[in-house]
Design an enzyme around this catalytic site. Structure first.
Site, PDB file in Angstrom:
ATOM      1  N   SER A 124       0.816  -1.222   0.000  1.00 34.48           N
ATOM      2  CA  SER A 124       0.000   0.000   0.000  1.00 34.48           C
ATOM      3  C   SER A 124       0.845   1.264   0.000  1.00 34.48           C
ATOM      4  O   SER A 124       1.912   1.328   0.618  1.00 34.48           O
ATOM      5  CB  SER A 124      -0.865  -0.006   1.264  1.00 34.48           C
ATOM      6  N   GLU A 126       0.151   3.621   1.766  1.00 33.30           N
ATOM      7  CA  GLU A 126       0.219   4.049   3.173  1.00 33.30           C
ATOM      8  C   GLU A 126       1.618   3.807   3.746  1.00 33.30           C
ATOM      9  O   GLU A 126       1.988   4.402   4.750  1.00 33.30           O
ATOM     10  CB  GLU A 126      -0.802   3.270   4.014  1.00 33.30           C
ATOM     11  N   TYR A 148      -1.733   0.451  10.675  1.00 29.74           N
ATOM     12  CA  TYR A 148      -1.971  -0.220   9.383  1.00 29.74           C
ATOM     13  C   TYR A 148      -0.755  -0.062   8.477  1.00 29.74           C
ATOM     14  O   TYR A 148      -0.281  -1.043   7.880  1.00 29.74           O
ATOM     15  CB  TYR A 148      -3.221   0.382   8.717  1.00 29.74           C
TER      16      TYR A 148
HETATM   17  P1  NAP Z   1     -11.518  -4.644   1.767  1.00 32.41           P
HETATM   18  O1  NAP Z   1     -12.653  -4.314   0.858  1.00 32.41           O
HETATM   19  O2  NAP Z   1     -11.510  -4.113   3.142  1.00 32.41           O
HETATM   20  O3  NAP Z   1     -11.425  -6.248   1.816  1.00 32.41           O
HETATM   21  C1  NAP Z   1     -10.636  -6.888   2.778  1.00 32.41           C
HETATM   22  C2  NAP Z   1     -10.846  -8.389   2.674  1.00 32.41           C
HETATM   23  O4  NAP Z   1     -10.017  -9.044   3.645  1.00 32.41           O
HETATM   24  C3  NAP Z   1     -12.292  -8.848   2.946  1.00 32.41           C
HETATM   25  O5  NAP Z   1     -12.615  -9.881   2.036  1.00 32.41           O
HETATM   26  C4  NAP Z   1     -12.194  -9.413   4.360  1.00 32.41           C
HETATM   27  O6  NAP Z   1     -13.151 -10.401   4.649  1.00 32.41           O
HETATM   28  C5  NAP Z   1     -10.809 -10.027   4.307  1.00 32.41           C
HETATM   29  N1  NAP Z   1     -10.251 -10.328   5.617  1.00 32.41           N
HETATM   30  C6  NAP Z   1     -10.054  -9.481   6.664  1.00 32.41           C
HETATM   31  N2  NAP Z   1      -9.500 -10.132   7.708  1.00 32.41           N
HETATM   32  C7  NAP Z   1      -9.346 -11.427   7.319  1.00 32.41           C
HETATM   33  C8  NAP Z   1      -8.838 -12.578   7.951  1.00 32.41           C
HETATM   34  N3  NAP Z   1      -8.374 -12.564   9.207  1.00 32.41           N
HETATM   35  N4  NAP Z   1      -8.810 -13.741   7.257  1.00 32.41           N
HETATM   36  C9  NAP Z   1      -9.282 -13.794   5.991  1.00 32.41           C
HETATM   37  N5  NAP Z   1      -9.802 -12.728   5.335  1.00 32.41           N
HETATM   38  C10 NAP Z   1      -9.828 -11.556   6.009  1.00 32.41           C
HETATM   39  O7  NAP Z   1     -10.138  -4.215   1.094  1.00 32.41           O
HETATM   40  P2  NAP Z   1      -9.796  -3.836  -0.438  1.00 32.41           P
HETATM   41  O8  NAP Z   1     -10.007  -2.385  -0.627  1.00 32.41           O
HETATM   42  O9  NAP Z   1     -10.424  -4.811  -1.335  1.00 32.41           O
HETATM   43  O10 NAP Z   1      -8.212  -4.026  -0.446  1.00 32.41           O
HETATM   44  C11 NAP Z   1      -7.637  -5.288  -0.753  1.00 32.41           C
HETATM   45  C12 NAP Z   1      -6.212  -5.326  -0.225  1.00 32.41           C
HETATM   46  O11 NAP Z   1      -5.450  -4.286  -0.824  1.00 32.41           O
HETATM   47  C13 NAP Z   1      -6.085  -5.108   1.283  1.00 32.41           C
HETATM   48  O12 NAP Z   1      -4.979  -5.879   1.715  1.00 32.41           O
HETATM   49  C14 NAP Z   1      -5.764  -3.637   1.412  1.00 32.41           C
HETATM   50  O13 NAP Z   1      -5.079  -3.377   2.611  1.00 32.41           O
HETATM   51  C15 NAP Z   1      -4.889  -3.450   0.187  1.00 32.41           C
HETATM   52  N6  NAP Z   1      -4.867  -2.112  -0.389  1.00 32.41           N
HETATM   53  C16 NAP Z   1      -6.036  -1.503  -0.704  1.00 32.41           C
HETATM   54  C17 NAP Z   1      -6.013  -0.264  -1.318  1.00 32.41           C
HETATM   55  C18 NAP Z   1      -7.282   0.447  -1.698  1.00 32.41           C
HETATM   56  O14 NAP Z   1      -7.217   1.652  -1.957  1.00 32.41           O
HETATM   57  N7  NAP Z   1      -8.397  -0.244  -1.796  1.00 32.41           N
HETATM   58  C19 NAP Z   1      -4.779   0.346  -1.600  1.00 32.41           C
HETATM   59  C20 NAP Z   1      -3.595  -0.327  -1.275  1.00 32.41           C
HETATM   60  C21 NAP Z   1      -3.651  -1.570  -0.686  1.00 32.41           C
HETATM   61  P3  NAP Z   1     -14.601 -10.038   5.254  1.00 32.41           P
HETATM   62  O15 NAP Z   1     -15.460  -9.704   4.054  1.00 32.41           O
HETATM   63  O16 NAP Z   1     -14.973 -11.282   5.940  1.00 32.41           O
HETATM   64  O17 NAP Z   1     -14.424  -8.862   6.175  1.00 32.41           O
HETATM   65  N1  GDD Z   2     -12.466   7.413   6.119  1.00 25.99           N
HETATM   66  C1  GDD Z   2     -12.576   8.751   6.235  1.00 25.99           C
HETATM   67  N2  GDD Z   2     -13.702   9.277   6.784  1.00 25.99           N
HETATM   68  N3  GDD Z   2     -11.552   9.519   5.809  1.00 25.99           N
HETATM   69  C2  GDD Z   2     -11.688  10.858   5.915  1.00 25.99           C
HETATM   70  C3  GDD Z   2     -12.830  11.464   6.443  1.00 25.99           C
HETATM   71  C4  GDD Z   2     -13.888  10.637   6.912  1.00 25.99           C
HETATM   72  O1  GDD Z   2     -14.910  11.091   7.401  1.00 25.99           O
HETATM   73  N4  GDD Z   2     -12.658  12.818   6.397  1.00 25.99           N
HETATM   74  C5  GDD Z   2     -11.472  13.035   5.866  1.00 25.99           C
HETATM   75  N5  GDD Z   2     -10.855  11.863   5.564  1.00 25.99           N
HETATM   76  C6  GDD Z   2      -9.503  11.692   5.019  1.00 25.99           C
HETATM   77  C7  GDD Z   2      -8.614  10.781   5.852  1.00 25.99           C
HETATM   78  O2  GDD Z   2      -8.109  11.504   6.987  1.00 25.99           O
HETATM   79  C8  GDD Z   2      -7.539  10.436   4.827  1.00 25.99           C
HETATM   80  O3  GDD Z   2      -6.555  11.448   4.789  1.00 25.99           O
HETATM   81  C9  GDD Z   2      -8.306  10.429   3.495  1.00 25.99           C
HETATM   82  O4  GDD Z   2      -9.571  11.072   3.767  1.00 25.99           O
HETATM   83  C10 GDD Z   2      -8.543   9.053   2.915  1.00 25.99           C
HETATM   84  O5  GDD Z   2      -9.079   8.215   3.915  1.00 25.99           O
HETATM   85  P1  GDD Z   2      -9.666   6.750   3.561  1.00 25.99           P
HETATM   86  O6  GDD Z   2     -10.630   6.843   2.448  1.00 25.99           O
HETATM   87  O7  GDD Z   2     -10.135   6.156   4.848  1.00 25.99           O
HETATM   88  O8  GDD Z   2      -8.418   5.967   2.961  1.00 25.99           O
HETATM   89  P2  GDD Z   2      -6.874   5.886   3.415  1.00 25.99           P
HETATM   90  O9  GDD Z   2      -6.095   6.714   2.455  1.00 25.99           O
HETATM   91  O10 GDD Z   2      -6.703   6.141   4.850  1.00 25.99           O
HETATM   92  O11 GDD Z   2      -6.572   4.335   3.185  1.00 25.99           O
HETATM   93  C11 GDD Z   2      -6.983   3.662   1.994  1.00 25.99           C
HETATM   94  O12 GDD Z   2      -5.976   3.735   1.029  1.00 25.99           O
HETATM   95  C12 GDD Z   2      -4.758   3.055   1.365  1.00 25.99           C
HETATM   96  C13 GDD Z   2      -3.784   3.272   0.200  1.00 25.99           C
HETATM   97  O13 GDD Z   2      -3.162   4.511   0.350  1.00 25.99           O
HETATM   98  C14 GDD Z   2      -7.317   2.223   2.384  1.00 25.99           C
HETATM   99  O14 GDD Z   2      -7.915   1.576   1.281  1.00 25.99           O
HETATM  100  C15 GDD Z   2      -6.066   1.439   2.743  1.00 25.99           C
HETATM  101  O15 GDD Z   2      -6.394   0.058   2.921  1.00 25.99           O
HETATM  102  C16 GDD Z   2      -5.074   1.587   1.576  1.00 25.99           C
HETATM  103  O16 GDD Z   2      -3.893   0.877   1.855  1.00 25.99           O
END
Ligand code: NAP
Ligand code: GDD
Length: 323
Positions: A124, A126, A148
């Site tokens: 990520s 992050e 995280y």
């Molecule tokens: P998500 O929608 O939160 O999905 C997370 C998945 O992980 C869900 O299927 C959840 O299952 C499963 N999970 C959580 N704990 C588990 C456990 N102990 N054992 C088995 N499964 C478990 O996340 P996403 O946005 O699809 O992201 C996919 C991956 O990419 C994650 O690793 C996230 O950290 C990473 N990532 C995401 C982003 C982004 O912007 N979306 C960016 C960079 C990296 P349940 O449905 O049962 O909760």
């Molecule tokens: N969730 C949330 N809720 N975020 C808020 C809010 C609110 O009400 N108001 C402002 N924000 C700001 C957060 O402080 C952050 O700076 C930004 O919006 C994005 O927050 P999120 O959408 O929660 O995502 P994230 O950037 O913290 O994390 C996501 O992206 C990562 C990759 O950079 C997640 O998908 C992580 O799993 C992923 O790794």
């Protein structure tokens, strides 16, 4: 013979798009799901009869060894994680167990059952946290700002370490934020687009948010899962930044989302300290040049199209729920 792939986190946003992509490519797709008292398969309901769902948990290595022995996949995509940054301060140990040590458990299961399996780790942006250079590339030093982010740094380096120690085909995709109509409601993009839809329908009269100044590099999830697959098709494993190369503030996201429903955001958005974070990631913007050059990856959807798509999908969802 069809290739076999296992996806952990198949019920999540990315898991559902990746499963669709692999099915389209002719794979036999298995998805690991954890036991829960209620079924949680909304994102994969439309393809559920084409996926082999297997029970397992990232907290339990035995379950993963047994799954790999049973399915014998050629590719494993490790997408499962506790993925919500804000929750990682409230549940730092669980986040570490799942998002950090969980990666070691999957890698070790791969090494034990079949070291020829190709492995993808969902790293990520992050990890860059308090960014050390702009834009961020594969060699930018990490400075995570949340439990995280720290857990993801561990997951990233254990992937590199298993690649170097055991010669595994293990790749790590450093993906910047990617969103879609399937995004969880707690993440800011979906919180805003769903809030806009509810306000437009007269179901809610304000939207409480935290830091509007944070900047993110937001792309479309379906574009990003293509990069995951491409990484595992390369002869050599490697690490890649996947991003759009553009950054936008939360405020811009809010303006655009409300405008898409002909609403003036300033009438509805209120500041709520509960959504501020103990330590913030102020700015993320990635340079995807390596992924574009080596993988031939490109994104199709830009920020404005993404916001429009999400607002329209949430308006349709809210209307269907009302009906
Ligand atoms: P998500 O929608 O939160 O999905 C997370 C998945 O992980 C869900 O299927 C959840 O299952 C499963 N999970 C959580 N704990 C588990 C456990 N102990 N054992 C088995 N499964 C478990 O996340 P996403 O946005 O699809 O992201 C996919 C991956 O990419 C994650 O690793 C996230 O950290 C990473 N990532 C995401 C982003 C982004 O912007 N979306 C960016 C960079 C990296 P349940 O449905 O049962 O909760
Ligand atoms: N969730 C949330 N809720 N975020 C808020 C809010 C609110 O009400 N108001 C402002 N924000 C700001 C957060 O402080 C952050 O700076 C930004 O919006 C994005 O927050 P999120 O959408 O929660 O995502 P994230 O950037 O913290 O994390 C996501 O992206 C990562 C990759 O950079 C997640 O998908 C992580 O799993 C992923 O790794």
């Amino acid at each position: 013979m069809a290739k076999r792939a296992l996806i952990t986190g198949v019920t999540g946003q990315d898991g559902s798009y990746l499963a669709e992509l692999l099915l389209d490519q002719g794979y036999e797709v298995s998805g690991m799901v954890r036991r829960s008292s209620t079924i949680n398969f909304e994102r994969i309901a439309h393809i559920q009869d084409r996926i082999n769902l297997v029970a397992g948990d990232l907290l339990d290595e035995v379950s993963m060894i047994n799954i790999l022995k049973e399915i014998r996949p050629q590719e494993v995509y490790n997408l499962a994680a506790q993925s919500f940054v804000q929750t990682s301060w409230n549940q730092p140990v669980l986040t570490g167990e799942t998002t950090a040590l969980g990666v070691t458990r999957v890698l070790d299961a791969v090494r034990t059952v079949d070291p020829e399996i190709r492995f993808y780790q969902a790293s990520s942006s992050e990890m860059f946290g308090k960014v050390q250079e702009v834009p961020q590339v594969e060699t930018t030093p990490f400075y995570p700002r949340s439990p995280y982010g720290v857990a993801k740094v561990y997951g990233h380096w254990i992937t590199v370490n298993y690649r170097e120690s055991y010669d595994l085909h293990a790749s790590s995709g450093i993906l910047f934020n990617h969103e879609s109509p399937r995004r969880g409601l707690e993440f800011v993009t979906r919180k805003v687009t769903h809030g806009v839809a509810r306000i437009a329908a007269g179901l809610q009269d304000n939207l409480a948010l935290g830091n509007l100044d944070a900047q993110r590099d937001w792309g479309f999830a379906a574009d990003y899962v293509r990069a995951m697959w491409l990484m595992l098709q390369q002869d050599q494993p490697d690490d890649y930044v996947v991003a759009t190369g553009e950054t936008h503030s939360v405020k811009e996201l809010v303006e655009l989302s409300f405008a898409a429903a002909d609403l003036d955001w300033e009438k509805y958005v209120v500041m709520d300290e509960r959504f501020l974070r103990p330590a913030e990631v102020d700015l993320l913007v990635g340079d995807p040049a390596k992924a574009e050059k080596v993988l031939g990856w490109h994104r199709d959807v830009d920020f404005a199209q993404l916001v429009q798509m999400m607002v329209e999908a949430d308006i349709a969802l809210v209307k269907s729920q009302q009906a």
